[in-house]
Design a protein around this motif. Structure first.
Motif, PDB file in Angstrom:
ATOM      1  N   GLY A  70      -0.667 -61.325 -42.746  1.00 26.62           N
ATOM      2  CA  GLY A  70      -0.577 -62.755 -42.468  1.00 26.62           C
ATOM      3  C   GLY A  70      -1.467 -63.251 -41.353  1.00 26.62           C
ATOM      4  O   GLY A  70      -1.482 -64.448 -41.069  1.00 26.62           O
ATOM      5  N   GLU A  71      -2.223 -62.353 -40.714  1.00 22.51           N
ATOM      6  CA  GLU A  71      -3.036 -62.762 -39.576  1.00 22.51           C
ATOM      7  C   GLU A  71      -4.333 -63.442 -39.979  1.00 22.51           C
ATOM      8  O   GLU A  71      -4.991 -64.055 -39.152  1.00 22.51           O
ATOM      9  N   ARG A  72      -4.725 -63.329 -41.261  1.00 24.79           N
ATOM     10  CA  ARG A  72      -5.996 -63.897 -41.676  1.00 24.79           C
ATOM     11  C   ARG A  72      -5.843 -64.617 -43.005  1.00 24.79           C
ATOM     12  O   ARG A  72      -5.044 -64.218 -43.855  1.00 24.79           O
ATOM     13  N   SER A 110     -12.965 -69.222 -33.953  1.00 24.58           N
ATOM     14  CA  SER A 110     -11.545 -68.957 -34.107  1.00 24.58           C
ATOM     15  C   SER A 110     -11.287 -67.471 -33.946  1.00 24.58           C
ATOM     16  O   SER A 110     -12.198 -66.675 -33.843  1.00 24.58           O
ATOM     17  N   LYS A 111     -10.001 -67.101 -33.933  1.00 23.97           N
ATOM     18  CA  LYS A 111      -9.630 -65.707 -33.707  1.00 23.97           C
ATOM     19  C   LYS A 111     -10.262 -64.811 -34.756  1.00 23.97           C
ATOM     20  O   LYS A 111     -10.135 -65.031 -35.943  1.00 23.97           O
ATOM     21  N   ASP A 138       2.292 -55.923 -42.239  1.00 26.23           N
ATOM     22  CA  ASP A 138       2.428 -56.604 -40.954  1.00 26.23           C
ATOM     23  C   ASP A 138       1.147 -57.314 -40.531  1.00 26.23           C
ATOM     24  O   ASP A 138       1.185 -58.311 -39.811  1.00 26.23           O
ATOM     25  N   LEU A 139       0.006 -56.795 -40.970  1.00 24.04           N
ATOM     26  CA  LEU A 139      -1.277 -57.383 -40.568  1.00 24.04           C
ATOM     27  C   LEU A 139      -1.786 -58.426 -41.550  1.00 24.04           C
ATOM     28  O   LEU A 139      -2.725 -59.149 -41.242  1.00 24.04           O
ATOM     29  N   PRO A 175     -10.945 -60.909 -36.515  1.00 27.25           N
ATOM     30  CA  PRO A 175     -10.213 -59.662 -36.695  1.00 27.25           C
ATOM     31  C   PRO A 175     -10.682 -58.617 -35.693  1.00 27.25           C
ATOM     32  O   PRO A 175     -11.848 -58.565 -35.332  1.00 27.25           O
ATOM     33  N   ARG A 181      -3.012 -54.209 -30.472  1.00 27.79           N
ATOM     34  CA  ARG A 181      -4.283 -54.769 -30.030  1.00 27.79           C
ATOM     35  C   ARG A 181      -4.652 -54.255 -28.638  1.00 27.79           C
ATOM     36  O   ARG A 181      -5.788 -54.386 -28.220  1.00 27.79           O
ATOM     37  N   GLN A 191     -12.440 -69.772 -41.579  1.00 26.62           N
ATOM     38  CA  GLN A 191     -12.009 -70.079 -40.233  1.00 26.62           C
ATOM     39  C   GLN A 191     -13.072 -70.892 -39.527  1.00 26.62           C
ATOM     40  O   GLN A 191     -14.257 -70.775 -39.803  1.00 26.62           O
ATOM     41  N   LYS A 209       1.162 -50.906 -38.507  1.00 28.26           N
ATOM     42  CA  LYS A 209       0.591 -51.971 -37.699  1.00 28.26           C
ATOM     43  C   LYS A 209      -0.019 -51.390 -36.437  1.00 28.26           C
ATOM     44  O   LYS A 209       0.550 -50.519 -35.784  1.00 28.26           O
ATOM     45  N   PRO A 235      -1.561 -69.666 -46.261  1.00 32.25           N
ATOM     46  CA  PRO A 235      -1.781 -69.841 -44.825  1.00 32.25           C
ATOM     47  C   PRO A 235      -1.979 -71.274 -44.403  1.00 32.25           C
ATOM     48  O   PRO A 235      -1.435 -71.704 -43.404  1.00 32.25           O
TER      49      PRO A 235
END
Length: 419
Positions: free
Chosen positions: A216-218, A108-109, A213-214, A111, A128, A104, A125, A79
């Motif tokens: 790579g978000e964290r 930051s964003k 799909d989820l 989960p 949101r 992070q 997936k 990442p």
């Protein structure tokens, strides 16, 4: 490689800083430990990047700016490597090397809370903006649901991708194939580690709480794997965490009619650093433990496992709600220390300050089961595998050849028997 091209780990937040970041941590801005203190250590990062490129953690090929996968071997970019290409100027990028983002920034964003059911394979997936819907998780492949004894594994896999990550995850997979746990609680899984697991022989026997799909978000996350018939997987972030920590849980209904909730977490990490060495985050960690147990205590049979980062000296006794709850290790291994993080016995950690703690734990409330046993696994080094570590002491750099274990933590394997 000379020490000027070595990364250094922040003693406050554990972020692996590039060699160009000498005075303060790039993530939390804490001051670096001075070379003269005798306590700074570094690890060669393998290869320095070229402007606009990032080095693959598996094969070291320098990939083009913006590419998500290595052009040679197909390994996903860490990442932070992708962030480097977007956020840093070429001079910073050239000196950074192969590092990734373990924590992070505050604010930051975070989960999103997740309540989802799964089917065979990873969970789909989730939107949101839309309400999560439950899907049927029943399957003919739930061969473990009628077993008299169930085995649950908890393991912090260590997000250090620059230290033989493929061989370490292979060794961890061998442990899974050896012990055949029915349910697994992982902590510190990175997107790259997820993909290594996904290609492993043991993967298809389990359902995963997180879809590709989820992933790579964290930068890293907790993850649950189940052979048992899970009705729902759930994820709830802690409101007081600056490290992106959360409570993950699975609701299981066995064919015998018995229900079981298995939860995991990676509670806030203690990060002592100069000048006061008092950043233990004990209040946050205790609050997270209490919130976790309050969320799951209403169930008849509950297992809470994971890297609790617990220190009885700073945090006190683990806050079990009542006498129905037990700490599995103390109940079964009374008198044994249970150190799952031990810089003396884990030779891979030689050269670090002495730290021996029972960071990883199983706490249980079981009315329809009893604890059959608990053991520590992953304590042996991987045969024939070594790495070079540089330690700076008294203004000299000492190079050490050290063995490699599956993780910096040992795993815990719990067995329970139905009544």
């Amino acid at each position: 490689m000379s020490s000027s091209f070595s990364s250094w780990s922040c003693s406050h937040c554990t972020f692996l800083n590039p060699p160009s970041q000498k005075l303060s941590c790039q993530m939390c801005l804490s001051a670096s430990v001075t070379a003269g203190s005798g306590e700074a250590s570094s690890l060669s990062v393998g290869v320095a990047a070229s402007p606009g490129r990032w080095p693959c953690s598996a094969c070291t090929y320098l990939n083009r700016h913006g590419s998500a996968f290595c052009e040679v071997c197909g390994t996903r970019a860490a990442p932070f490597s992708r962030l480097l290409a977007d956020d840093l100027d070429p001079d910073e990028l050239a000196a950074t090397g192969s590092v990734f983002l373990p924590l992070q920034r505050c604010g930051s964003k975070r989960p999103i809370p997740v309540e989802s059911s799964g089917n065979v394979g990873p969970v789909d997936k989730l939107s949101r903006s839309e309400k999560h819907e439950h899907m049927d998780l029943s399957s003919d492949s739930d061969q473990s649901s009628d077993l008299d004894i169930l085995k649950i594994l908890s393991y912090n896999v260590w997000f250090r991708e620059d230290l033989e990550v493929h061989r370490r995850m292979e060794a961890l997979g061998n442990l899974i194939q050896q012990h055949l746990p029915d349910f697994i609680c992982f902590q510190e899984v990175t997107p790259n580690i997820y993909e290594i697991f996904e290609r492993s022989k043991w993967w298809k026997a389990y359902r995963c709480s997180i879809s590709q799909d989820l992933v790579g978000e964290r930068p890293y996350f907790c993850m649950q794997m189940s052979k048992l018939p899970v009705e729902t997987f759930n994820c709830k972030p802690f409101t007081n965490s600056i490290m992106g920590r959360e409570l993950c849980s699975a609701e299981i209904k066995l064919t015998s009619g018995k229900r079981l909730v298995i939860a995991t977490s990676h509670l806030e990490s203690p990060c002592p650093a100069p000048p006061k060495w008092d950043q233990m985050y004990s209040a946050e960690r205790v609050s997270q433990a209490k919130d976790s147990l309050n969320n799951i205590k209403s169930s008849r049979n509950v297992i809470f496992a994971g890297d609790m980062n617990w220190d009885d000296k700073y945090d006190g006794a683990f806050p079990l709600p009542d006498e129905e709850w037990v700490d599995a290790w103390t109940a079964q291994k009374n008198g044994e220390n249970g150190w799952t993080y031990d810089t003396k016995s884990n030779k891979m950690l030689s050269g670090n300050r002495t730290l021996q703690k029972r960071l990883d734990r199983f706490v249980c409330k079981l009315k329809d089961f009893r604890i059959e046993g608990i053991e520590m696994i992953g304590t042996e080094a991987i045969p024939g595998l070594f790495y070079l570590k540089e330690k700076k002491a008294r203004n000299q750099v000492v190079k050490m050849e050290l063995p490699v274990c599956p993780s910096d933590h040992y795993g815990l394997l719990l067995a329970i028997r139905g009544l």
